[in-house]
Design a protein around this motif. Structure first.
Motif, PDB file in Angstrom:
ATOM      1  N   ALA A  50     -53.612  -6.697   1.101  1.00  0.00           N
ATOM      2  CA  ALA A  50     -52.228  -6.339   1.406  1.00  0.00           C
ATOM      3  C   ALA A  50     -51.630  -7.413   2.318  1.00  0.00           C
ATOM      4  CB  ALA A  50     -52.181  -4.976   2.085  1.00  0.00           C
ATOM      5  N   TYR A  51     -50.859  -8.300   1.739  1.00  0.00           N
ATOM      6  CA  TYR A  51     -50.240  -9.372   2.515  1.00  0.00           C
ATOM      7  C   TYR A  51     -48.955  -8.871   3.173  1.00  0.00           C
ATOM      8  CZ  TYR A  51     -53.424 -12.164  -0.317  1.00  0.00           C
ATOM      9  OH  TYR A  51     -54.544 -12.667  -0.929  1.00  0.00           O
ATOM     10  N   LYS A  52     -48.677  -9.408   4.340  1.00  0.00           N
ATOM     11  CA  LYS A  52     -47.451  -9.074   5.053  1.00  0.00           C
ATOM     12  C   LYS A  52     -46.562 -10.303   5.252  1.00  0.00           C
ATOM     13  CE  LYS A  52     -49.621  -5.324   7.710  1.00  0.00           C
ATOM     14  NZ  LYS A  52     -49.948  -4.835   9.086  1.00  0.00           N
ATOM     15  N   THR A  53     -47.210 -11.462   5.381  1.00  0.00           N
ATOM     16  CA  THR A  53     -46.489 -12.690   5.715  1.00  0.00           C
ATOM     17  C   THR A  53     -46.742 -13.744   4.647  1.00  0.00           C
ATOM     18  OG1 THR A  53     -46.845 -12.185   8.059  1.00  0.00           O
ATOM     19  CG2 THR A  53     -46.096 -14.407   7.512  1.00  0.00           C
ATOM     20  N   LEU A  54     -45.666 -14.310   4.120  1.00  0.00           N
ATOM     21  CA  LEU A  54     -45.775 -15.352   3.105  1.00  0.00           C
ATOM     22  C   LEU A  54     -45.292 -16.676   3.690  1.00  0.00           C
ATOM     23  CD1 LEU A  54     -44.328 -13.478  -0.018  1.00  0.00           C
ATOM     24  CD2 LEU A  54     -46.673 -13.457   0.883  1.00  0.00           C
ATOM     25  N   PHE A  55     -46.095 -17.710   3.491  1.00  0.00           N
ATOM     26  CA  PHE A  55     -45.729 -19.058   3.918  1.00  0.00           C
ATOM     27  C   PHE A  55     -45.529 -19.919   2.677  1.00  0.00           C
ATOM     28  CE2 PHE A  55     -48.110 -17.408   7.567  1.00  0.00           C
ATOM     29  CZ  PHE A  55     -47.250 -17.722   8.612  1.00  0.00           C
ATOM     30  N   PHE A  56     -44.304 -20.370   2.468  1.00  0.00           N
ATOM     31  CA  PHE A  56     -43.988 -21.230   1.337  1.00  0.00           C
ATOM     32  C   PHE A  56     -43.966 -22.690   1.772  1.00  0.00           C
ATOM     33  CE2 PHE A  56     -42.239 -17.264  -0.238  1.00  0.00           C
ATOM     34  CZ  PHE A  56     -42.383 -17.341  -1.617  1.00  0.00           C
ATOM     35  N   ASP A  57     -44.358 -23.566   0.871  1.00  0.00           N
ATOM     36  CA  ASP A  57     -44.043 -24.983   0.982  1.00  0.00           C
ATOM     37  C   ASP A  57     -42.619 -25.150   0.450  1.00  0.00           C
ATOM     38  OD1 ASP A  57     -44.492 -27.862   1.171  1.00  0.00           O
ATOM     39  OD2 ASP A  57     -44.650 -27.821  -1.012  1.00  0.00           O
ATOM     40  N   LEU A  58     -41.967 -26.274   0.756  1.00  0.00           N
ATOM     41  CA  LEU A  58     -40.598 -26.481   0.280  1.00  0.00           C
ATOM     42  C   LEU A  58     -40.535 -27.470  -0.879  1.00  0.00           C
ATOM     43  CD1 LEU A  58     -37.576 -25.949   0.495  1.00  0.00           C
ATOM     44  CD2 LEU A  58     -37.454 -27.730   2.259  1.00  0.00           C
ATOM     45  N   ASP A  59     -40.825 -28.748  -0.615  1.00  0.00           N
ATOM     46  CA  ASP A  59     -40.705 -29.774  -1.649  1.00  0.00           C
ATOM     47  C   ASP A  59     -41.745 -29.573  -2.744  1.00  0.00           C
ATOM     48  OD1 ASP A  59     -38.703 -30.895  -0.136  1.00  0.00           O
ATOM     49  OD2 ASP A  59     -39.992 -32.399   0.792  1.00  0.00           O
ATOM     50  N   HIS A  60     -41.298 -29.643  -3.984  1.00  0.00           N
ATOM     51  CA  HIS A  60     -42.152 -29.489  -5.168  1.00  0.00           C
ATOM     52  C   HIS A  60     -42.592 -28.042  -5.403  1.00  0.00           C
ATOM     53  CE1 HIS A  60     -42.581 -33.894  -5.241  1.00  0.00           C
ATOM     54  NE2 HIS A  60     -42.878 -33.816  -3.961  1.00  0.00           N
ATOM     55  N   GLY A 101     -53.645 -11.296   6.657  1.00  0.00           N
ATOM     56  CA  GLY A 101     -52.432 -10.731   6.085  1.00  0.00           C
ATOM     57  C   GLY A 101     -51.431 -11.769   5.627  1.00  0.00           C
ATOM     58  N   SER A 102     -51.883 -13.033   5.551  1.00  0.00           N
ATOM     59  CA  SER A 102     -50.965 -14.125   5.223  1.00  0.00           C
ATOM     60  C   SER A 102     -51.367 -14.828   3.930  1.00  0.00           C
ATOM     61  CB  SER A 102     -50.940 -15.149   6.363  1.00  0.00           C
ATOM     62  OG  SER A 102     -50.497 -14.551   7.565  1.00  0.00           O
ATOM     63  N   LEU A 103     -50.381 -15.416   3.280  1.00  0.00           N
ATOM     64  CA  LEU A 103     -50.592 -16.093   2.003  1.00  0.00           C
ATOM     65  C   LEU A 103     -49.783 -17.382   1.994  1.00  0.00           C
ATOM     66  CD1 LEU A 103     -51.914 -15.687  -0.855  1.00  0.00           C
ATOM     67  CD2 LEU A 103     -49.730 -14.672  -1.562  1.00  0.00           C
ATOM     68  N   MET A 104     -50.443 -18.502   1.649  1.00  0.00           N
ATOM     69  CA  MET A 104     -49.785 -19.807   1.558  1.00  0.00           C
ATOM     70  C   MET A 104     -49.479 -20.110   0.100  1.00  0.00           C
ATOM     71  SD  MET A 104     -48.775 -22.567   3.221  1.00  0.00           S
ATOM     72  CE  MET A 104     -47.755 -23.744   2.314  1.00  0.00           C
ATOM     73  N   ILE A 105     -48.227 -20.485  -0.190  1.00  0.00           N
ATOM     74  CA  ILE A 105     -47.801 -20.787  -1.556  1.00  0.00           C
ATOM     75  C   ILE A 105     -47.312 -22.225  -1.601  1.00  0.00           C
ATOM     76  CG2 ILE A 105     -46.206 -20.171  -3.418  1.00  0.00           C
ATOM     77  CD1 ILE A 105     -46.131 -17.465  -1.280  1.00  0.00           C
ATOM     78  N   GLY A 106     -47.978 -23.072  -2.383  1.00  0.00           N
ATOM     79  CA  GLY A 106     -47.574 -24.470  -2.429  1.00  0.00           C
ATOM     80  C   GLY A 106     -48.114 -25.206  -3.632  1.00  0.00           C
ATOM     81  N   ASP A 107     -47.629 -26.432  -3.806  1.00  0.00           N
ATOM     82  CA  ASP A 107     -47.961 -27.226  -4.992  1.00  0.00           C
ATOM     83  C   ASP A 107     -49.040 -28.269  -4.751  1.00  0.00           C
ATOM     84  OD1 ASP A 107     -46.570 -30.276  -4.883  1.00  0.00           O
ATOM     85  OD2 ASP A 107     -45.904 -28.827  -3.399  1.00  0.00           O
ATOM     86  N   SER A 108     -49.348 -28.563  -3.495  1.00  0.00           N
ATOM     87  CA  SER A 108     -50.292 -29.636  -3.193  1.00  0.00           C
ATOM     88  C   SER A 108     -51.698 -29.078  -3.000  1.00  0.00           C
ATOM     89  CB  SER A 108     -49.867 -30.390  -1.929  1.00  0.00           C
ATOM     90  OG  SER A 108     -50.880 -31.293  -1.526  1.00  0.00           O
ATOM     91  N   LEU A 109     -52.621 -29.532  -3.855  1.00  0.00           N
ATOM     92  CA  LEU A 109     -54.005 -29.082  -3.713  1.00  0.00           C
ATOM     93  C   LEU A 109     -54.572 -29.488  -2.360  1.00  0.00           C
ATOM     94  CD1 LEU A 109     -55.541 -29.763  -7.248  1.00  0.00           C
ATOM     95  CD2 LEU A 109     -55.260 -27.540  -6.140  1.00  0.00           C
ATOM     96  N   GLU A 110     -54.267 -30.709  -1.935  1.00  0.00           N
ATOM     97  CA  GLU A 110     -54.821 -31.192  -0.668  1.00  0.00           C
ATOM     98  C   GLU A 110     -54.143 -30.531   0.526  1.00  0.00           C
ATOM     99  OE1 GLU A 110     -55.268 -35.260   2.033  1.00  0.00           O
ATOM    100  OE2 GLU A 110     -54.211 -35.335   0.119  1.00  0.00           O
ATOM    101  N   ALA A 111     -52.826 -30.643   0.601  1.00  0.00           N
ATOM    102  CA  ALA A 111     -52.110 -30.207   1.796  1.00  0.00           C
ATOM    103  C   ALA A 111     -52.004 -28.687   1.900  1.00  0.00           C
ATOM    104  CB  ALA A 111     -50.713 -30.828   1.818  1.00  0.00           C
TER     105      ALA A 111
END
Length: 231
Positions: A2-12, A181-191
């Protein structure tokens, strides 16, 4: 989970860097008449710039070069490809690029829809970006998505870059969140993905071109709309 906080990347990830960069470089190509000094086309200009931009961003991310060198040298190296060894021109075009790029507004398909959906589901939305503070805020405001985010965590403000742990730690503290409770959403495998994974945070790898890889993210999507199946 159950996630509460979402962290998005911006570019790409939300903001379509490639499309916006192409439009900006196309404008530079035309207004500065680069065809007259040996640059054959916008497409070729863009492809060379992309190669040098990606390579220098990797060096910047790993601490080998500084911000100012990144800003102008990618344009200088691009011009060198066409045997144009004019540092003054490179610096001038870099400044034009940096001023014009953040005002571009192209987003990935379903970016607005997924942000609206996540807000409606009462997730706390935040950004973690390796971009420069002023530039990233201009992008957010131009694209009309800045209001979705509680916190915008930049590498410049935190003096740390993804994939390194301090920027993720700073983001959690700012958001009052925890890893579980956090989830990172992004396009870079490394970063984004390896960075969050090493930190102990679940990840969603945004892979719109479905590029093969050997990393095992928590989740993987090729369209932002698929995020609804996860959160």
């Amino acid at each position: 989970m159950a996630y509460k906080t979402l962290f998005f990347d911006l570019d790409h990830t939300l903001w379509d860097f490639e499309q916006n960069s192409y439009h900006t470089l196309s404008h530079i190509y035309d207004t500065h008449e680069l065809a007259t000094i040996g640059v054959p086309s916008v497409a070729v200009f863009y492809e060379h710039y992309k190669v040098h931009n990606d390579r220098l961003w990797a060096r910047y991310r790993n601490g080998f070069i500084g911000r100012e060198e990144l800003k102008w040298k990618r344009m200088w190296l691009t011009l060198i490809e066409f045997k144009i060894g004019d540092e003054r021109l490179a610096r001038a075009l870099s400044q034009v690029y940096l001023e014009a790029l953040p005002h571009q507004q192209a987003l990935f398909p379903f970016a607005i829809e997924i942000l609206e959906y996540c807000k409606a589901q009462q997730y706390d939305l935040n950004l973690i970006t390796n971009g420069f503070e002023d530039t990233q805020w201009k992008k957010l405001n131009a694209a009309g998505i800045g209001h979705y985010f509680t916190h915008v965590i930049t590498s410049e403000a935190t003096n740390s870059l993804k994939p390194h742990a301090p920027i993720f730690e700073y983001a959690l503290t700012a958001a009052g969140a925890d890893k579980q409770g956090s989830l990172m959403i992004g396009d870079s495998l490394e970063a984004d993905i390896m960075g969050a994974k090493s930190f102990g945070m679940d990840q969603v790898y945004f892979n719109p071109e479905k590029i093969p890889h050997e990393v095992q993210p928590t989740f993987e999507i090729s369209c932002l709309s698929e995020l609804k199946q996860i959160v």
